[in-house]
Design a protein around this motif. Structure first.
Motif, PDB file in Angstrom:
ATOM      1  N   GLN A 158      66.095  78.828 -31.503  1.00  0.00           N
ATOM      2  CA  GLN A 158      66.319  77.973 -30.348  1.00  0.00           C
ATOM      3  C   GLN A 158      65.113  77.516 -29.324  1.00  0.00           C
ATOM      4  O   GLN A 158      65.290  76.627 -28.434  1.00  0.00           O
ATOM      5  CB  GLN A 158      67.049  78.901 -29.278  1.00  0.00           C
ATOM      6  N   VAL A 159      63.882  78.133 -29.588  1.00  0.00           N
ATOM      7  CA  VAL A 159      62.769  77.818 -29.088  1.00  0.00           C
ATOM      8  C   VAL A 159      61.579  77.576 -30.070  1.00  0.00           C
ATOM      9  O   VAL A 159      61.287  78.282 -31.021  1.00  0.00           O
ATOM     10  CB  VAL A 159      62.191  78.908 -28.231  1.00  0.00           C
ATOM     11  N   LYS A 160      61.095  76.365 -29.848  1.00  0.00           N
ATOM     12  CA  LYS A 160      60.058  75.885 -31.216  1.00  0.00           C
ATOM     13  C   LYS A 160      58.766  75.397 -30.436  1.00  0.00           C
ATOM     14  O   LYS A 160      58.664  74.765 -29.771  1.00  0.00           O
ATOM     15  CB  LYS A 160      60.828  74.692 -31.940  1.00  0.00           C
ATOM     16  N   GLN A 161      57.852  75.996 -31.401  1.00  0.00           N
ATOM     17  CA  GLN A 161      56.439  75.582 -31.282  1.00  0.00           C
ATOM     18  C   GLN A 161      55.870  74.942 -32.323  1.00  0.00           C
ATOM     19  O   GLN A 161      55.773  75.823 -33.336  1.00  0.00           O
ATOM     20  CB  GLN A 161      55.530  76.928 -30.751  1.00  0.00           C
ATOM     21  N   ASN A 162      55.946  73.647 -32.477  1.00  0.00           N
ATOM     22  CA  ASN A 162      55.941  72.726 -33.546  1.00  0.00           C
ATOM     23  C   ASN A 162      54.499  72.844 -34.038  1.00  0.00           C
ATOM     24  O   ASN A 162      54.124  72.465 -35.081  1.00  0.00           O
ATOM     25  CB  ASN A 162      56.561  71.382 -33.219  1.00  0.00           C
ATOM     26  N   SER A 163      53.497  73.135 -33.126  1.00  0.00           N
ATOM     27  CA  SER A 163      52.199  73.185 -33.696  1.00  0.00           C
ATOM     28  C   SER A 163      51.581  74.763 -33.909  1.00  0.00           C
ATOM     29  O   SER A 163      51.448  75.276 -33.071  1.00  0.00           O
ATOM     30  CB  SER A 163      51.130  72.524 -32.586  1.00  0.00           C
ATOM     31  N   PRO A 164      51.611  74.893 -35.296  1.00  0.00           N
ATOM     32  CA  PRO A 164      51.124  76.352 -35.307  1.00  0.00           C
ATOM     33  C   PRO A 164      49.528  76.627 -35.052  1.00  0.00           C
ATOM     34  O   PRO A 164      49.143  77.703 -34.850  1.00  0.00           O
ATOM     35  CB  PRO A 164      51.028  76.373 -37.076  1.00  0.00           C
ATOM     36  N   SER A 165      48.934  75.633 -34.863  1.00  0.00           N
ATOM     37  CA  SER A 165      47.502  75.739 -34.306  1.00  0.00           C
ATOM     38  C   SER A 165      46.798  74.632 -33.747  1.00  0.00           C
ATOM     39  O   SER A 165      47.332  73.499 -33.688  1.00  0.00           O
ATOM     40  CB  SER A 165      46.346  75.800 -35.769  1.00  0.00           C
ATOM     41  N   LEU A 166      45.805  74.873 -32.987  1.00  0.00           N
ATOM     42  CA  LEU A 166      45.065  73.872 -32.021  1.00  0.00           C
ATOM     43  C   LEU A 166      43.855  74.010 -31.922  1.00  0.00           C
ATOM     44  O   LEU A 166      43.494  75.556 -31.364  1.00  0.00           O
ATOM     45  CB  LEU A 166      46.109  73.698 -30.567  1.00  0.00           C
TER      46      LEU A 166
ATOM     47  N   ASP B 271      39.823  82.223 -24.260  1.00  0.00           N
ATOM     48  CA  ASP B 271      41.401  81.658 -24.269  1.00  0.00           C
ATOM     49  C   ASP B 271      41.830  81.806 -25.719  1.00  0.00           C
ATOM     50  O   ASP B 271      42.992  81.571 -26.027  1.00  0.00           O
ATOM     51  CB  ASP B 271      41.691  80.191 -23.648  1.00  0.00           C
ATOM     52  N   SER B 272      40.977  81.818 -26.609  1.00  0.00           N
ATOM     53  CA  SER B 272      41.226  81.818 -28.002  1.00  0.00           C
ATOM     54  C   SER B 272      42.531  83.037 -28.353  1.00  0.00           C
ATOM     55  O   SER B 272      41.809  84.046 -28.320  1.00  0.00           O
ATOM     56  CB  SER B 272      40.300  81.877 -28.928  1.00  0.00           C
ATOM     57  N   ALA B 273      43.298  82.648 -28.817  1.00  0.00           N
ATOM     58  CA  ALA B 273      44.752  83.683 -29.188  1.00  0.00           C
ATOM     59  C   ALA B 273      45.755  82.938 -29.487  1.00  0.00           C
ATOM     60  O   ALA B 273      45.796  81.697 -29.833  1.00  0.00           O
ATOM     61  CB  ALA B 273      44.840  84.505 -27.680  1.00  0.00           C
ATOM     62  N   VAL B 274      46.752  83.798 -29.887  1.00  0.00           N
ATOM     63  CA  VAL B 274      48.010  83.086 -30.102  1.00  0.00           C
ATOM     64  C   VAL B 274      48.940  83.026 -28.883  1.00  0.00           C
ATOM     65  O   VAL B 274      48.968  83.983 -28.271  1.00  0.00           O
ATOM     66  CB  VAL B 274      48.865  83.829 -31.301  1.00  0.00           C
ATOM     67  N   TYR B 275      49.549  82.010 -28.434  1.00  0.00           N
ATOM     68  CA  TYR B 275      50.291  81.653 -27.253  1.00  0.00           C
ATOM     69  C   TYR B 275      51.840  81.704 -27.863  1.00  0.00           C
ATOM     70  O   TYR B 275      52.079  80.689 -28.679  1.00  0.00           O
ATOM     71  CB  TYR B 275      49.698  80.648 -26.345  1.00  0.00           C
TER      72      TYR B 275
ATOM     73  N   PHE C 116      64.048  84.406 -25.960  1.00  0.00           N
ATOM     74  CA  PHE C 116      63.943  84.007 -27.161  1.00  0.00           C
ATOM     75  C   PHE C 116      62.526  83.428 -27.111  1.00  0.00           C
ATOM     76  O   PHE C 116      61.925  82.796 -26.395  1.00  0.00           O
ATOM     77  CB  PHE C 116      65.021  82.992 -27.588  1.00  0.00           C
ATOM     78  N   PHE C 117      61.958  84.065 -28.359  1.00  0.00           N
ATOM     79  CA  PHE C 117      60.453  83.387 -28.514  1.00  0.00           C
ATOM     80  C   PHE C 117      60.428  82.240 -29.595  1.00  0.00           C
ATOM     81  O   PHE C 117      61.174  82.270 -30.575  1.00  0.00           O
ATOM     82  CB  PHE C 117      59.651  84.520 -28.851  1.00  0.00           C
ATOM     83  N   GLY C 118      59.288  81.586 -29.130  1.00  0.00           N
ATOM     84  CA  GLY C 118      58.945  80.660 -30.174  1.00  0.00           C
ATOM     85  C   GLY C 118      58.124  81.194 -31.372  1.00  0.00           C
ATOM     86  O   GLY C 118      57.557  82.409 -31.246  1.00  0.00           O
ATOM     87  N   THR C 119      57.602  80.467 -32.412  1.00  0.00           N
ATOM     88  CA  THR C 119      56.716  80.878 -33.241  1.00  0.00           C
ATOM     89  C   THR C 119      55.028  81.102 -33.202  1.00  0.00           C
ATOM     90  O   THR C 119      54.698  81.736 -33.788  1.00  0.00           O
ATOM     91  CB  THR C 119      56.773  80.070 -34.627  1.00  0.00           C
ATOM     92  N   GLY C 120      54.754  80.586 -31.998  1.00  0.00           N
ATOM     93  CA  GLY C 120      53.392  80.968 -31.638  1.00  0.00           C
ATOM     94  C   GLY C 120      52.500  79.748 -31.910  1.00  0.00           C
ATOM     95  O   GLY C 120      52.565  79.111 -33.060  1.00  0.00           O
ATOM     96  N   THR C 121      51.599  79.459 -31.102  1.00  0.00           N
ATOM     97  CA  THR C 121      50.400  78.322 -31.391  1.00  0.00           C
ATOM     98  C   THR C 121      49.082  79.326 -31.236  1.00  0.00           C
ATOM     99  O   THR C 121      48.969  79.811 -30.312  1.00  0.00           O
ATOM    100  CB  THR C 121      50.531  77.201 -30.495  1.00  0.00           C
ATOM    101  N   ARG C 122      48.242  78.964 -32.495  1.00  0.00           N
ATOM    102  CA  ARG C 122      47.011  79.565 -32.208  1.00  0.00           C
ATOM    103  C   ARG C 122      46.111  78.699 -31.787  1.00  0.00           C
ATOM    104  O   ARG C 122      45.768  77.713 -32.472  1.00  0.00           O
ATOM    105  CB  ARG C 122      46.624  79.933 -33.731  1.00  0.00           C
ATOM    106  N   LEU C 123      45.643  79.165 -30.629  1.00  0.00           N
ATOM    107  CA  LEU C 123      44.613  78.167 -30.113  1.00  0.00           C
ATOM    108  C   LEU C 123      43.333  78.814 -30.233  1.00  0.00           C
ATOM    109  O   LEU C 123      42.893  79.767 -29.935  1.00  0.00           O
ATOM    110  CB  LEU C 123      44.679  78.385 -28.463  1.00  0.00           C
ATOM    111  N   THR C 124      42.229  78.061 -30.787  1.00  0.00           N
ATOM    112  CA  THR C 124      41.052  78.320 -30.882  1.00  0.00           C
ATOM    113  C   THR C 124      40.033  77.417 -30.059  1.00  0.00           C
ATOM    114  O   THR C 124      40.161  76.123 -29.916  1.00  0.00           O
ATOM    115  CB  THR C 124      40.496  77.946 -32.446  1.00  0.00           C
ATOM    116  N   VAL C 125      39.195  78.114 -29.282  1.00  0.00           N
ATOM    117  CA  VAL C 125      38.333  77.159 -28.331  1.00  0.00           C
ATOM    118  C   VAL C 125      37.005  77.365 -28.643  1.00  0.00           C
ATOM    119  O   VAL C 125      36.346  78.248 -28.809  1.00  0.00           O
ATOM    120  CB  VAL C 125      38.254  77.657 -26.913  1.00  0.00           C
ATOM    121  N   ILE C 126      36.363  75.920 -29.260  1.00  0.00           N
ATOM    122  CA  ILE C 126      35.058  76.122 -29.823  1.00  0.00           C
ATOM    123  C   ILE C 126      33.986  76.123 -28.562  1.00  0.00           C
ATOM    124  O   ILE C 126      34.097  74.948 -27.842  1.00  0.00           O
ATOM    125  CB  ILE C 126      35.153  75.006 -30.605  1.00  0.00           C
ATOM    126  N   PRO C 127      33.071  76.895 -28.688  1.00  0.00           N
ATOM    127  CA  PRO C 127      31.809  76.918 -27.985  1.00  0.00           C
ATOM    128  C   PRO C 127      31.149  75.708 -27.957  1.00  0.00           C
ATOM    129  O   PRO C 127      30.879  75.197 -29.104  1.00  0.00           O
ATOM    130  CB  PRO C 127      31.161  78.249 -28.136  1.00  0.00           C
TER     131      PRO C 127
END
Lengths: 115, 113
Positions: free
Chosen positions: B3-11, B84-88, B102-113
Motif C-alpha cells: 500500500q506504500v511504495k518507494q519505486n526508487s530503490p537507490s539514489l 545522510d547516506s542511509a536507507v529511508y 504501513f512501510f514502503g520498501t525503502g530507498t538507499r541514499l548515497t551522498v557522494i563527497p
C-alpha cells in the motif's frame, strides 16, 4: 524519556534449534509493542503486535511466535528455526491509544543467521 | 499488496545538492505520514512526519511535502551531507488500530563527497 532495548544484537543458530529474542521498553506504561523483520525488497514487514499483556496478534503465518509476559517485555520465539528465518529483526513500541501522530520507535535490531 | 511504495530503490546525490526521495500510497484512508532513516545493522530512527491536513512540514534540512490528490509524498534534504547516506523508509498510517502503520520498501541514499 522512553528507551527500548533488544537482545541479542547478533546470533548464529543451526537449523532446527530454538530462538528467543527479547525486547524491553522503559519509561512508559502499556505501550503497543511490535516485532518487524527487514526483508530485502520488502521493507519492514510486521510480524506480531501486542496491545497488552498476553495479547498477541500475528500478521503473517510463519515459523515464529511472540509472547508478552510483562507489560514492557516482548519476546520473539521459535521452537525450530528454518534457514528462511534468517534476517534482521526489529522490536518497536508506540504510545497506546494514539490516533494521529502514530510514531513508532525502534530498537537496535537483532541479526539472526540460521546455518 | 504493497500500500506504500518507494519505486526508487537507490539514489545518489552530490554533497551539497538536494536529495529528493519519493513515496506513493494507494489507500485514501491514510492520514498521517512518516519518514524513517536507517543505517546498516541499526534500527530505523524517526525523522519527520506530516499530517494530511498539511501539505508541507519542515525540520531543519528536511522537508516533507504531501500531495493528497496524487497520493504522493516526498522528502527533500537540503543540503545533502555524507552522513545522510542511509536507507529511508516512508510510512503511512490510518487513524485507528494498533497495526495501522504501513512501510514502503525503502530507498538507499548515497551522498557522494
Amino acid at each position: 524519556s522512553q528507551t527500548i532495548h533488544q537482545w541479542p544484537a547478533t546470533l548464529v543458530q543451526p537449523v532446527g534449534s530454538p530462538l528467543s529474542l527479547e525486547c524491553t521498553v522503559e519509561g512508559t506504561s502499556n505501550p503497543n509493542l511490535y516485532w518487524y523483520r527487514q526483508a530485502a525488497g520488502r521493507g519492514l514487514q510486521l510480524l506480531f503486535y501486542s496491545v497488552g499483556i498476553g495479547q498477541i496478534s500475528s500478521e503473517v503465518p510463519q515459523n515464529l511466535s511472540a509472547s508478552r509476559p510483562q507489560d514492557r517485555q516482548f519476546i520473539l520465539s521459535s521452537k525450530k528455526l528454518l534457514l528462511s528465518d534468517s534476517g534482521f529483526y526489529l522490536c518497536a513500541w508506540r504510545k497506546p491509544g494514539q490516533r494521529r501522530g502514530n510514531t513508532i520507535y525502534f530498537g537496535e535490531g537483532s541479526w539472526l543467521t540460521v546455518v | 499488496d504493497q500500500q506504500v511504495k518507494q519505486n526508487s530503490p537507490s539514489l545518489s546525490v552530490q554533497e551539497g545538492r538536494i536529495s529528493i526521495l519519493n513515496c506513493d500510497y494507494t489507500n485514501s484512508m491514510f492520514d498521517y505520514f512518516l519518514w524513517y532513516k536507517k543505517y546498516p545493522a541499526e534500527g530505523p530512527t524517526f525523522l519527520i512526519s506530516i499530517s494530511s491536513i498539511k501539505d508541507k512540514n519542515e525540520d531543519g534540512r528536511f522537508t516533507v511535502f504531501l500531495n493528497k490528490s496524487a497520493k504522493h509524498l516526498s522528502l527533500h534534504i537540503v543540503p545533502s551531507q555524507p552522513g545522510d547516506s542511509a536507507v529511508y523508509f516512508c510510512a503511512a498510517s490510518k487513524q485507528t488500530g494498533a497495526n495501522n502503520l504501513f512501510f514502503g520498501t525503502g530507498t538507499r541514499l548515497t551522498v557522494i563527497p
